[in-house]
Design a protein around this motif. Structure first.
Motif, mmCIF file in Angstrom:
data_model
loop_
_atom_site.group_PDB
_atom_site.id
_atom_site.type_symbol
_atom_site.label_atom_id
_atom_site.label_comp_id
_atom_site.label_asym_id
_atom_site.label_seq_id
_atom_site.Cartn_x
_atom_site.Cartn_y
_atom_site.Cartn_z
ATOM 1 N N THR A 178 -52.108 28.134 -39.403
ATOM 2 C CA THR A 178 -52.827 27.169 -38.565
ATOM 3 C C THR A 178 -51.897 26.382 -37.644
ATOM 4 O O THR A 178 -52.379 25.616 -36.805
ATOM 5 C CB THR A 178 -53.620 26.187 -39.446
ATOM 6 O OG1 THR A 178 -52.714 25.534 -40.349
ATOM 7 C CG2 THR A 178 -54.687 26.920 -40.247
ATOM 8 N N GLY A 179 -50.596 26.568 -37.819
ATOM 9 C CA GLY A 179 -49.651 25.866 -36.955
ATOM 10 C C GLY A 179 -48.230 26.341 -37.191
ATOM 11 O O GLY A 179 -47.913 26.924 -38.228
ATOM 12 N N THR A 180 -47.365 26.116 -36.215
ATOM 13 C CA THR A 180 -45.945 26.453 -36.334
ATOM 14 C C THR A 180 -45.124 25.265 -35.835
ATOM 15 O O THR A 180 -45.603 24.447 -35.048
ATOM 16 C CB THR A 180 -45.594 27.707 -35.515
ATOM 17 O OG1 THR A 180 -45.978 27.510 -34.152
ATOM 18 C CG2 THR A 180 -46.338 28.930 -36.063
ATOM 19 N N THR A 191 -56.368 23.263 -47.346
ATOM 20 C CA THR A 191 -55.914 23.150 -45.963
ATOM 21 C C THR A 191 -54.703 22.230 -45.860
ATOM 22 O O THR A 191 -54.378 21.486 -46.795
ATOM 23 C CB THR A 191 -57.044 22.617 -45.069
ATOM 24 O OG1 THR A 191 -57.442 21.318 -45.544
ATOM 25 C CG2 THR A 191 -58.254 23.547 -45.110
ATOM 26 N N GLY A 192 -54.042 22.292 -44.700
ATOM 27 C CA GLY A 192 -52.917 21.397 -44.431
ATOM 28 C C GLY A 192 -51.698 21.657 -45.289
ATOM 29 O O GLY A 192 -50.908 20.744 -45.554
ATOM 30 N N LEU A 193 -51.499 22.887 -45.745
ATOM 31 C CA LEU A 193 -50.345 23.211 -46.591
ATOM 32 C C LEU A 193 -49.110 23.451 -45.729
ATOM 33 O O LEU A 193 -49.198 24.026 -44.644
ATOM 34 C CB LEU A 193 -50.633 24.453 -47.428
ATOM 35 C CG LEU A 193 -51.854 24.399 -48.362
ATOM 36 C CD1 LEU A 193 -52.067 25.751 -49.035
ATOM 37 C CD2 LEU A 193 -51.695 23.302 -49.398
ATOM 38 N N ASP A 194 -47.943 23.015 -46.246
ATOM 39 C CA ASP A 194 -46.682 23.364 -45.601
ATOM 40 C C ASP A 194 -45.985 24.421 -46.461
ATOM 41 O O ASP A 194 -46.565 24.926 -47.427
ATOM 42 C CB ASP A 194 -45.799 22.137 -45.392
ATOM 43 C CG ASP A 194 -45.509 21.381 -46.695
ATOM 44 O OD1 ASP A 194 -45.591 22.011 -47.778
ATOM 45 O OD2 ASP A 194 -45.196 20.180 -46.639
ATOM 46 N N TYR A 235 -50.460 25.963 -43.081
ATOM 47 C CA TYR A 235 -51.237 27.072 -43.639
ATOM 48 C C TYR A 235 -52.553 26.583 -44.221
ATOM 49 O O TYR A 235 -52.698 25.422 -44.615
ATOM 50 C CB TYR A 235 -50.454 27.776 -44.770
ATOM 51 C CG TYR A 235 -49.038 28.140 -44.438
ATOM 52 C CD1 TYR A 235 -48.715 29.381 -43.894
ATOM 53 C CD2 TYR A 235 -47.984 27.240 -44.690
ATOM 54 C CE1 TYR A 235 -47.401 29.732 -43.613
ATOM 55 C CE2 TYR A 235 -46.674 27.579 -44.419
ATOM 56 C CZ TYR A 235 -46.386 28.822 -43.878
ATOM 57 O OH TYR A 235 -45.083 29.146 -43.598
ATOM 58 N N THR A 236 -53.501 27.525 -44.316
ATOM 59 C CA THR A 236 -54.724 27.338 -45.086
ATOM 60 C C THR A 236 -54.819 28.489 -46.074
ATOM 61 O O THR A 236 -54.657 29.649 -45.701
ATOM 62 C CB THR A 236 -55.970 27.330 -44.182
ATOM 63 O OG1 THR A 236 -55.950 26.182 -43.346
ATOM 64 C CG2 THR A 236 -57.247 27.298 -45.018
ATOM 65 N N ALA A 257 -46.177 27.311 -51.465
ATOM 66 C CA ALA A 257 -45.502 27.997 -52.568
ATOM 67 C C ALA A 257 -46.066 27.539 -53.914
ATOM 68 O O ALA A 257 -46.290 28.352 -54.820
ATOM 69 C CB ALA A 257 -43.997 27.751 -52.501
ATOM 70 N N THR A 258 -46.328 26.237 -54.043
ATOM 71 C CA THR A 258 -46.866 25.698 -55.293
ATOM 72 C C THR A 258 -48.286 26.215 -55.544
ATOM 73 O O THR A 258 -48.636 26.642 -56.644
ATOM 74 C CB THR A 258 -46.873 24.165 -55.254
ATOM 75 O OG1 THR A 258 -45.531 23.690 -55.036
ATOM 76 C CG2 THR A 258 -47.415 23.597 -56.557
ATOM 77 N N ALA A 259 -49.114 26.192 -54.500
ATOM 78 C CA ALA A 259 -50.504 26.639 -54.636
ATOM 79 C C ALA A 259 -50.565 28.135 -54.932
ATOM 80 O O ALA A 259 -51.386 28.583 -55.744
ATOM 81 C CB ALA A 259 -51.274 26.323 -53.360
#
Length: 555
Positions: free
Chosen positions: A366-368, A385-388, A373-374, A393-395
């Motif tokens: 969703t962005g760079t 949503t809104g993952l970096d 990430y989603t 990695a945790t999810a």
């Protein structure tokens, strides 16, 4: 007068000879596949004017046509495609239905026997035979998981073999159609378009029906008499005298997943109808989901049983070991990225809980700068949503995988579909470190209190606890859902197959009524034309006698 009668009689002889030849040809081809009954079309010759009126001058053979109905023939072709689609789908689906629901080959009896053995240890935690039985049943359970996964793999190999065979046959039919186009165009041109090469047209229709067994097929007529043939959703197979080439290629990320190429272009998602589509539908709608569900169950069972077992203590007073070993199953990854050089590598990570495990996930960019990430669960359609990079990695680890990107650039809109459970049932086994029945952690403390079965009871409770699908399903229910999903699709396919079989038989019967050879009718025609030919021959004889009489009178 004699000459007029002679000319008229000779025209009749010629016409009835052609009729006898055509009737004989019909009788000879009564068992020829694809043959359409032919008939001679005749017309009266132009009459001649005399002072006392117009006198007929005989008969002409206008054409030899085949009994053919374009609408009915098209109906047979579409019904053939629809039937072979559901027939191949049902044939393959019923195999999975049989092995998953059967009391001997299915997983349910093995799971029941395993948890019964856990109950026995809970009832007598110091019994070495009871503990040994548990280890034996655990080994049988993992072997059953492995066997089912292997069977699914064999069915996938069967699908790939079917696809390869179908494509080879379609390519042969396409080449034959292109060659027929050349012959038909030449023969129509030779007759200046007035007469049709009936046998060649029958052969072309038969080839189209053969292709329809493999894939949905349509065609357009060209002004020169040739046809352009299209499959699926309009992909060109034959254009005039040129035939395209279908081939099979392994997916870039999974060698067992085959894609169908037409002249090098992937058309797998554009295929419809026939055996090809039936095999693809089975693979994508039944086989893959069933294998993923089986792997998810293996992951969930191993995760929860290990967690509970490691919370207890064995007969030696040592902490319990992980009871099952999930190994390192290959994580299935399907990238949809703008950068062809971008490589997504996924690895299996043993999850800590079964609550959120499911069959398939999607990572969307969703962005760079920085990366965003989603993460979506494709089964429940729920998203994080809104993952970096760190939180992704945790999810992901909680769901049984890790993923890294290399070799290219991430772009907003890129997606990656993953299934960490796809091969998990094939690698499940009992932990090789557990070599002695005393290592079963039935107690809840290391004190060695005789009869301590607290942890064994907790292990036995796992059978009925709703630990999977966010606390909505037990292990048994997850497997029952797999069996029910396969069974419902197989039953629906069976009903549809029966219906399509009826429609195909009706269409084929209608075509036979129009185009088929009826021996009784042909025998009657044979007698009629034979008598007509004999009468025309008699007229020739009379004309000859009259002519001789006229010549004699002149002399």
């Amino acid at each position: 007068m004699g000459l007029g009668i002679l000319d008229t009689a000779l025209s009749g002889l010629t016409a009835f000879q052609r009729s006898l030849e055509t009737t004989s040809n019909n009788i000879s081809n009564v068992s020829t596949e694809g043959y359409s009954r032919q008939r001679v079309e005749t017309a009266t010759r132009r009459e001649q004017y005399t002072g006392s009126g117009y006198v007929g001058s005989g008969v002409s053979v206008v054409n030899i046509t085949r009994s053919y109905d374009q609408f009915i023939t098209g109906q047979v072709r579409s019904s053939t495609s629809a039937y072979h689609d559901v027939d191949s789908f049902y044939t393959l689906s019923s195999q999975i239905d049989n092995i998953t629901a059967d009391d001997t080959t299915g997983l349910a009896p093995a799971m029941k026997s395993f948890f019964d053995a856990v109950d026995t240890v809970a009832n007598d935690p110091t019994s070495i035979p009871a503990r040994q039985t548990l280890l034996t049943q655990a080994s049988s359970l993992t072997q059953q998981f492995n066997t089912l996964n292997t069977r699914f793999g064999e069915l996938r190999d069967q699908v790939n073999t079917n696809l390869e065979t179908d494509l080879t046959e379609i390519n042969g039919y396409a080449k034959a159609l292109a060659d027929l186009n050349v012959k038909i165009v030449a023969d129509i041109g030779r007759a200046s378009g007035r007469e049709m090469p009936n046998d060649l047209l029958d052969q072309r229709d038969l080839l189209l029906n053969k292709i329809a067994e493999k894939v949905d097929v349509n065609f357009t007529n060209q002004t020169d008499g040739s046809i352009n043939v299209f499959i699926g959703n309009g992909q060109p197979l034959v254009l005039g005298n040129s035939a395209s080439q279908l081939s099979l290629q392994s997916s870039a990320t999974d060698s067992t997943h085959k894609e169908i190429l037409l002249n090098g272009q992937d058309i797998s998602g554009l295929i419809s109808g026939g055996e090809l589509y039936g095999n693809l539908r089975f693979r994508d709608q039944v086989l893959d989901p069933a294998q993923k569900q089986l792997g998810t169950l293996a992951m969930g069972l191993a995760t929860e049983f290990n967690s509970t077992h490691q919370a207890g203590f064995d007969l030696n007073g040592d902490p319990g070991l992980a009871f099952f070993d999930l190994g390192s199953p290959v994580v299935q990854v399907t990238p949809h990225a703008a950068d062809d050089n971008l490589l997504a590598t996924a690895s299996f990570v043993a999850p800590s809980s079964s609550a959120n495990l499911d069959t398939s996930y999607r990572i969307s960019i969703t962005g760079t700068s920085p990366n965003a990430y989603t993460l979506t669960n494709l089964s429940s359609n729920t998203s994080q949503t809104g993952l970096d990079d760190t939180t992704l990695a945790t999810a992901a680890a909680a769901l049984g995988f890790s993923i890294t990107f290399s070799g290219g650039s991430l772009t907003s809109g890129d997606t990656f579909d993953l299934s960490p459970s796809f091969n998990a049932a094939g690698t499940l086994k009992v932990n090789s470190a557990i070599t002695n029945p005393k290592q079963i952690a039935a107690a809840s403390s290391a004190a060695g209190v005789p009869g301590d079965n607290s942890n064994a009871l907790a292990l036995a409770d796992l059978e009925t606890k709703t630990l999977m699908q966010n606390g909505k399903a037990s292990f048994t229910q997850v497997y029952s859902q797999l069996v029910a999903d396969v069974g419902s699709q197989t039953h629906a396919a069976s009903v549809n197959r029966t219906a399509q079989d009826t429609l195909l038989k009706q269409a084929t019967s209608a075509k036979e009524t129009v185009s088929g050879v009826n021996l009784d009718e042909e025998a009657a025609n044979l007698i009629k034309f034979q008598n007509a030919y004999a009468a025309a021959a008699k007229a020739v004889s009379v004309a000859s006698t009259l002519f001789d009489t006229l010549i004699g009178a002149v002399r």
